[in-house]
Design a protein around this motif. Structure first.
Motif, PDB file in Angstrom:
ATOM      1  N   PRO A 222      57.166  37.870  14.037  1.00 50.81           N
ATOM      2  CA  PRO A 222      55.942  37.341  13.872  1.00 50.81           C
ATOM      3  C   PRO A 222      55.016  37.170  14.930  1.00 50.81           C
ATOM      4  N   GLU A 223      55.462  37.176  16.138  1.00 49.31           N
ATOM      5  CA  GLU A 223      54.956  36.918  17.329  1.00 49.31           C
ATOM      6  C   GLU A 223      53.870  38.319  17.594  1.00 49.31           C
ATOM      7  N   ASN A 224      54.354  39.524  17.093  1.00 47.23           N
ATOM      8  CA  ASN A 224      53.661  40.719  17.110  1.00 47.23           C
ATOM      9  C   ASN A 224      52.352  40.756  16.335  1.00 47.23           C
ATOM     10  N   PHE A 225      52.272  40.025  15.170  1.00 54.30           N
ATOM     11  CA  PHE A 225      51.197  39.999  14.484  1.00 54.30           C
ATOM     12  C   PHE A 225      50.215  38.872  15.114  1.00 54.30           C
ATOM     13  N   TYR A 226      50.705  37.909  15.511  1.00 51.97           N
ATOM     14  CA  TYR A 226      49.928  36.955  16.476  1.00 51.97           C
ATOM     15  C   TYR A 226      49.104  37.556  17.430  1.00 51.97           C
ATOM     16  N   ASP A 227      50.122  38.448  18.161  1.00 49.39           N
ATOM     17  CA  ASP A 227      49.308  38.987  19.474  1.00 49.39           C
ATOM     18  C   ASP A 227      48.490  39.958  18.919  1.00 49.39           C
ATOM     19  N   ALA A 228      48.401  40.760  17.892  1.00 48.95           N
ATOM     20  CA  ALA A 228      47.443  41.829  17.453  1.00 48.95           C
ATOM     21  C   ALA A 228      46.319  41.062  17.120  1.00 48.95           C
ATOM     22  N   PHE A 229      46.403  39.758  16.530  1.00 44.24           N
ATOM     23  CA  PHE A 229      45.084  39.367  16.217  1.00 44.24           C
ATOM     24  C   PHE A 229      44.293  38.429  17.407  1.00 44.24           C
ATOM     25  N   THR A 230      45.075  38.037  18.183  1.00 45.48           N
ATOM     26  CA  THR A 230      44.627  37.114  19.696  1.00 45.48           C
ATOM     27  C   THR A 230      44.273  38.211  20.585  1.00 45.48           C
ATOM     28  N   ILE A 231      45.403  38.806  21.262  1.00 47.20           N
ATOM     29  CA  ILE A 231      45.072  39.580  22.417  1.00 47.20           C
ATOM     30  C   ILE A 231      44.361  40.858  21.835  1.00 47.20           C
ATOM     31  N   GLY A 232      44.975  41.504  20.687  1.00 45.34           N
ATOM     32  CA  GLY A 232      44.300  42.830  20.354  1.00 45.34           C
ATOM     33  C   GLY A 232      43.073  42.659  19.549  1.00 45.34           C
ATOM     34  N   LYS A 233      42.688  41.498  19.182  1.00 48.46           N
ATOM     35  CA  LYS A 233      41.190  41.241  18.407  1.00 48.46           C
ATOM     36  C   LYS A 233      41.227  42.126  17.119  1.00 48.46           C
ATOM     37  N   ALA A 234      42.432  42.349  16.486  1.00 47.35           N
ATOM     38  CA  ALA A 234      42.435  42.945  15.430  1.00 47.35           C
ATOM     39  C   ALA A 234      42.097  42.357  13.973  1.00 47.35           C
ATOM     40  N   ASP A 235      41.567  42.926  12.970  1.00 52.90           N
ATOM     41  CA  ASP A 235      41.103  42.073  11.730  1.00 52.90           C
ATOM     42  C   ASP A 235      42.134  42.091  10.744  1.00 52.90           C
ATOM     43  N   ALA A 236      43.132  43.155  11.018  1.00 52.86           N
ATOM     44  CA  ALA A 236      44.211  43.182   9.999  1.00 52.86           C
ATOM     45  C   ALA A 236      45.283  43.682  10.778  1.00 52.86           C
ATOM     46  N   ALA A 237      46.421  43.434  10.359  1.00 53.02           N
ATOM     47  CA  ALA A 237      47.839  43.995  11.038  1.00 53.02           C
ATOM     48  C   ALA A 237      48.794  44.549   9.843  1.00 53.02           C
ATOM     49  N   LEU A 238      48.970  46.031  10.353  1.00 51.84           N
ATOM     50  CA  LEU A 238      49.840  46.806   9.236  1.00 51.84           C
ATOM     51  C   LEU A 238      51.125  46.762   9.819  1.00 51.84           C
ATOM     52  N   ALA A 239      52.110  46.765   8.639  1.00 49.60           N
ATOM     53  CA  ALA A 239      53.514  46.921   9.037  1.00 49.60           C
ATOM     54  C   ALA A 239      54.379  47.566   7.885  1.00 49.60           C
ATOM     55  N   ALA A 240      55.267  48.131   8.152  1.00 43.76           N
ATOM     56  CA  ALA A 240      56.017  48.802   7.268  1.00 43.76           C
ATOM     57  C   ALA A 240      57.623  48.199   7.266  1.00 43.76           C
ATOM     58  N   SER A 241      58.227  48.826   8.135  1.00 46.94           N
ATOM     59  CA  SER A 241      59.887  48.429   8.442  1.00 46.94           C
ATOM     60  C   SER A 241      60.131  47.050   8.286  1.00 46.94           C
ATOM     61  N   VAL A 242      59.320  46.009   9.027  1.00 47.00           N
ATOM     62  CA  VAL A 242      59.706  44.660   8.719  1.00 47.00           C
ATOM     63  C   VAL A 242      59.769  44.082   7.519  1.00 47.00           C
ATOM     64  N   PHE A 243      58.804  44.710   6.528  1.00 47.96           N
ATOM     65  CA  PHE A 243      58.857  44.040   5.225  1.00 47.96           C
ATOM     66  C   PHE A 243      59.790  45.056   4.312  1.00 47.96           C
ATOM     67  N   HIS A 244      59.754  46.113   4.492  1.00 43.83           N
ATOM     68  CA  HIS A 244      60.935  47.070   3.352  1.00 43.83           C
ATOM     69  C   HIS A 244      62.154  46.343   3.605  1.00 43.83           C
TER      70      HIS A 244
END
Lengths: 266, 200
Positions: A222-244
């Motif tokens: 979960p922290e990786n998503f948080y970092d993508a939105f806050t530090i990375g300023k991304a609008d969306a975060a994509l992932a595969a293996s964590v969900f599969h």
């Protein structure tokens, strides 16, 4: 209230099955695309991305059938990419129920494709996927300072097989200007590693363009998503293996993010 | 109960058809030529550009006016709703002009298109939003938004740099700036309500 950040599960499809690799290789099977799509939709994913990652003679047929089957079973937006070469491919995919198409190789080889597609279908349909890899030499035009040292980001095409010599930051700015509606920025270094997104890559691009940026490659917790939105300023975060592999279900990640003040569709 | 989805020739109508089937309807996808003249419901979908869509409708605008006059319930989605207005900053062409006002572009200080999940603030009650919770998230993809000249058309509003109308209603005319067919359960509630209104 403002636009919610998006959690985007990605399904890499090979011969009609979902697969997942590490650093774009060593693929292993992760299930049936329609079943996974339905499961993610019920788990309140905000969007789905399907990438037909291998070129095969029967590709188009598989893609079309999978797109239709998925469209019948979900009611959230989804993007389809892989082997999209021109207007006819885009029309087929959109008419089968997809909302956006993602182009990579074809756009690099023929950049005029981007304004052509956005003029016909609207820029919101045109996602440009950028697969980028760090190069720690001083040959690139845009040197980015990172914790691992100065580097530049090189664009790859053909599913990570071909280095283009193109700088990812400049390419992102160029496609945004040409009419891309969104950028899907994948770090090849982080893909499948679950070590977290390449935040320097994500941030550099997010700050240089005025279209939404989807961070991709490396989500593991979960922290990786948080970092993508806050530090990375991304609008969306994509992932595969964590969900599969059900390591972190989507509701749990969303709860984590909402508790930390990230705007989310709960 | 007959519901037609008007096809302007570009984009995704398959998802919309599937979503309406889940909402209890069995719509046809038709071109302006094939459009039925005794239908109960008409959906003007939301793909393409203002100018391109109007070019497809061409001189058949009167067909749509006749349906509206005869009481057909119309749902415009995204661009389909923007066509209710006479003019748009997006491009040339004269829209239907049924709702006074115009279609304008988002300010430059926000990312365009406005793409993703945002919420609906209920301004006033309408049958189309029956059972929908205030602040429900729905899916938007657009660069332009409607700016009606009177506030009484506005059912919900949404914030994105500016506050803009996200659902409009005027007699038998309904419009959503977002895509209900892509908005999960919130979207399904709206489509079910639309089908219920058409059935009545």
């Amino acid at each position: 209230m403002t636009l919610a950040k998006r959690i985007v599960p990605c399904l890499d499809v090979d011969h009609g099955r979902v697969v997942k690799g590490i650093n774009f290789v060593n693929l292993r099977s992760a299930g049936d695309p329609v079943e996974l799509a339905q499961r993610y939709c019920e788990a309140r994913a905000d969007e789905l991305v399907f990438l037909d990652i291998t070129a095969s003679p029967e590709k188009r047929k598989i893609l079309e059938r999978v797109v239709r089957d998925v469209a019948e079973n979900i009611n959230i937006p989804f993007t389809v990419g892989g082997g999209i070469r021109g207007e006819d491919d885009v029309r087929m995919v959109l008419c089968s129920g997809a909302d956006k198409v993602s182009v990579n190789t074809a756009a690099v080889e023929e950049p005029r494709l981007i304004p052509r597609l956005s003029k016909i279908f609207g820029s919101q349909c045109v996602v440009v996927a950028i697969d980028a890899k760090r190069r720690y030499d001083s040959e690139g035009p845009v040197i980015v300072k990172t914790t691992e040292g100065d580097c530049w980001f090189e664009v790859y095409t053909y599913g990570g097989r071909k280095a283009t010599g193109l700088d990812a930051i400049l390419w992102a700015q160029k496609v945004a200007k040409l009419g891309a509606g969104e950028l899907l920025v994948t770090s090849m270094d982080r893909d499948g590693t679950e070590k977290g997104y390449d935040l320097e890559l994500t941030l550099t691009i997010s700050e240089k363009v005025n279209i939404p940026v989807i961070a991709s490659g490396g989500a593991g917790k979960p922290e990786n998503f948080y970092d993508a939105f806050t530090i990375g300023k991304a609008d969306a975060a994509l992932a595969a293996s964590v969900f599969h592999y059900d390591k972190f279900p989507i509701p749990l990640i969303k709860k984590y993010l909402v508790e930390r003040g990230i705007e989310m569709r709960p | 109960m007959d519901i037609d989805i008007l096809d302007y020739g570009v984009g995704n109508l398959f998802s919309l058809k599937c979503a309406l089937q889940k909402a209890g309807a069995d719509p046809r996808i038709v071109t302006i030529i094939e459009l039925g003249d005794e239908i109960d419901g008409l959906i003007m979908p939301g793909v393409g550009s203002f100018t391109a869509a109007l070019r497809k409708i061409g001189t058949s605008q009167t067909k749509i006016f006749d349906l509206i006059d005869s009481g057909t319930v119309v749902l415009g989605i995204c661009l389909g709703m923007q066509i209710f207005f006479k003019e748009s900053e997006e491009g040339r062409g004269e829209g239907l002009g049924i709702i006074p006002g115009r279609v304008v572009k988002f300010r430059e200080d926000v990312k365009i298109p406005h793409m993703g999940w945002n919420n609906l603030k209920i301004v006033k009650f309408n049958e189309l939003i029956e059972g929908l919770a205030d602040e429900s998230y729905v899916y938007f993809v657009h660069s332009y938004y409607p700016s009606p000249s009177r506030r009484d058309f506005i059912i919900t509003e949404t914030d994105y740099g500016v506050t803009f109308p996200s659902i409009l209603a005027h007699e038998n005319l309904y419009g959503t700036q977002f895509h209900p067919e892509k908005s999960g359960e919130a979207g399904l509630i709206i489509l079910r309500n639309f089908v219920k209104i058409v059935k009545r």
